[in-house]
Design an enzyme around this catalytic site. Structure first.
Site, PDB file in Angstrom:
ATOM      1  N   HIS A  15      -2.366  -5.726   1.900  1.00 31.37           N
ATOM      2  CA  HIS A  15      -3.038  -5.858   1.736  1.00 31.37           C
ATOM      3  C   HIS A  15      -3.078  -7.856   0.889  1.00 31.37           C
ATOM      4  O   HIS A  15      -2.495  -7.889   0.437  1.00 31.37           O
ATOM      5  CB  HIS A  15      -4.357  -5.478   0.139  1.00 31.37           C
ATOM      6  CG  HIS A  15      -5.492  -6.424  -0.027  1.00 31.37           C
ATOM      7  ND1 HIS A  15      -6.997  -6.787   0.893  1.00 31.37           N
ATOM      8  CD2 HIS A  15      -5.736  -7.653  -1.315  1.00 31.37           C
ATOM      9  CE1 HIS A  15      -7.123  -7.751  -0.052  1.00 31.37           C
ATOM     10  NE2 HIS A  15      -6.617  -7.962  -1.709  1.00 31.37           N
TER      11      HIS A  15
ATOM     12  N   GLU B 230      -9.775 -10.578  -7.283  1.00 34.27           N
ATOM     13  CA  GLU B 230      -8.956  -9.705  -7.417  1.00 34.27           C
ATOM     14  C   GLU B 230      -7.360  -9.932  -7.783  1.00 34.27           C
ATOM     15  O   GLU B 230      -7.306  -8.775  -8.932  1.00 34.27           O
ATOM     16  CB  GLU B 230      -7.898  -9.847  -5.958  1.00 34.27           C
ATOM     17  CG  GLU B 230      -9.359  -8.813  -4.884  1.00 34.27           C
ATOM     18  CD  GLU B 230      -8.532  -9.639  -3.553  1.00 34.27           C
ATOM     19  OE1 GLU B 230      -9.927  -9.441  -2.940  1.00 34.27           O
ATOM     20  OE2 GLU B 230      -7.696  -9.732  -2.899  1.00 34.27           O
TER      21      GLU B 230
ATOM     22  N   LYS C  28       0.802  -1.055  -0.085  1.00 31.64           N
ATOM     23  CA  LYS C  28      -0.560   0.005   0.302  1.00 31.64           C
ATOM     24  C   LYS C  28       1.475   1.180   0.036  1.00 31.64           C
ATOM     25  O   LYS C  28       2.197   1.296   0.795  1.00 31.64           O
ATOM     26  CB  LYS C  28      -0.945   0.355   1.187  1.00 31.64           C
ATOM     27  CG  LYS C  28      -1.719  -1.479   1.015  1.00 31.64           C
ATOM     28  CD  LYS C  28      -2.735  -1.359   1.735  1.00 31.64           C
ATOM     29  CE  LYS C  28      -3.385  -2.751   2.155  1.00 31.64           C
ATOM     30  NZ  LYS C  28      -4.888  -2.094   3.555  1.00 31.64           N
TER      31      LYS C  28
END
Ligand code: ATP
Ligand code: MG
Length: 140
Positions: free
Chosen positions: A117, A128, A11
């Site tokens: 994540h 995803e 992130k």
């Protein structure tokens, strides 16, 4: 246990602190293989789609703003039981509650800016991965 693939994001709080290599070292030390990886800036629309399950939560706006605040590194990780294993390597969502030597315990700044994540189940992993990678970009 079967060989699985899971989806990972390093992130913006982690890329801002130049921690891509440090996070990748923890991933590899855990026996997971990085079989796809690219550094991108995601759009607001991509972030909203990605975290759509949290749309009704009070932190949704903050979460989307954070995810587009800087570059991220999207990855596919492969290994025995990769989905659960990576959740273990990441540690709890809130770094204050994360186990010692997990990525979030070592690197995360807060429950929101929590560095990584990882997919939470086989169906979300598949979905995803498909949002960010074409099949020929994943090399096992
Ligand atoms: P991720 O889905 O990012 O791997 P997670 O599965 O551990 O994290 P979720 O409950 O799915 O946690 O929350 C998604 C993300 O939303 C968290 O990683 C965090 O960045 C953010 N988040 C969750 N709870 C809060 C909160 N109470 N305040 C602010 N941000 C939060
Ligand atoms: Mg989650």
């Amino acid at each position: 246990m079967a060989i699985e693939r899971t989806f990972s994001i390093i992130k913006p709080d982690a890329t801002a602190r130049n921690l891509t290599g440090a996070v990748n070292a923890m991933i590899e030390q855990a026996g997971l293989r990085i079989v796809a990886q690219k550094r991108v800036r995601i759009t607001r629309e991509q972030a909203e789609t990605f975290y759509a399950v949290h749309k009704a939560r009070p932190f949704f706006g903050e979460l989307v703003d954070f995810m587009i605040s800087g570059p991220v590194v999207v990855q596919v990780l492969e290994g025995e039981g990769a989905i659960a294993k990576y959740r273990d390597v990441m540690g709890a969502t809130d770094p204050a509650k994360a186990a010692p030597n997990t990525i979030r315990k070592v690197h995360a700044r807060s429950i929101g800016e929590n560095s990584v994540h990882g997919s939470d189940a086989a169906d979300t992993a598949k979905q995803e991965i498909a949002q960010f990678f074409a099949g020929n970009e994943i090399v096992g």
